[in-house]
Motif scaffolding. Structure first.
Motif, PDB file in Angstrom:
ATOM      1  N   ARG A 123      42.639  28.707  12.616  1.00  0.00           N
ATOM      2  CA  ARG A 123      42.450  27.302  12.118  1.00  0.00           C
ATOM      3  C   ARG A 123      42.607  26.366  13.320  1.00  0.00           C
ATOM      4  NH1 ARG A 123      43.090  26.963   6.678  1.00  0.00           N
ATOM      5  NH2 ARG A 123      44.114  28.745   5.557  1.00  0.00           N
ATOM      6  N   GLU A 130      46.799  38.079   9.102  1.00  0.00           N
ATOM      7  CA  GLU A 130      47.654  37.066   8.910  1.00  0.00           C
ATOM      8  C   GLU A 130      47.580  36.341  10.375  1.00  0.00           C
ATOM      9  OE1 GLU A 130      52.302  36.132   7.763  1.00  0.00           O
ATOM     10  OE2 GLU A 130      51.129  37.597   6.463  1.00  0.00           O
ATOM     11  N   GLU A 137      44.416  34.475  11.246  1.00  0.00           N
ATOM     12  CA  GLU A 137      44.263  33.287  10.386  1.00  0.00           C
ATOM     13  C   GLU A 137      45.172  31.996  11.008  1.00  0.00           C
ATOM     14  OE1 GLU A 137      45.127  34.952   6.357  1.00  0.00           O
ATOM     15  OE2 GLU A 137      43.061  33.456   5.691  1.00  0.00           O
ATOM     16  N   ARG A 138      46.201  32.283  11.490  1.00  0.00           N
ATOM     17  CA  ARG A 138      46.806  31.252  12.175  1.00  0.00           C
ATOM     18  C   ARG A 138      46.117  30.772  13.318  1.00  0.00           C
ATOM     19  NH1 ARG A 138      51.418  34.509  10.665  1.00  0.00           N
ATOM     20  NH2 ARG A 138      51.510  35.413  12.813  1.00  0.00           N
TER      21      ARG A 138
END
Length: 98
Positions: free
Chosen positions: A26, A19, A22-23
């Motif tokens: 991007r 998680e 993924e932040r």
């Protein structure tokens, strides 16, 4: 048949960091010349593969050498154990009609 220019990156992640990764993964702004992008991850969340389609290899190389991409890689680094990447040329395969 249309030729595609594809950049594939696979990263093995530290356990429990998908998680947060993924932040960081991007981009703040999307690269010029990138047509589409996909992400695929393993069931255990410890491996993620990104596949992006580009107008040309030059467009991809320009992004890879850019400041925003360097910042993105720095932000991802704390979560990455191993990274593999490659740039490919290819085309869609036509499936036989059944």
């Amino acid at each position: 048949m249309q030729e595609h220019f594809v950049w594939v990156t696979t990263r093995r992640l530290q356990p429990g960091t998908l998680e947060a990764f993924e932040r960081a993964w991007r981009p703040a702004s999307y690269p010029q010349g990138m047509r589409r992008a996909f992400a695929y991850w393993s069931e255990d969340g410890q491996e993620i593969t990104g596949v992006s389609f580009w107008d040309s290899q030059e467009a991809c190389d320009s992004w890879r050498d850019s400041g925003p991409e360097a910042q993105r890689r720095t932000a991802m680094a704390p979560y990455v154990v191993e990274e593999r990447e490659g740039f490919y040329h290819g085309r869609e395969l036509a499936l036989p009609q059944q």
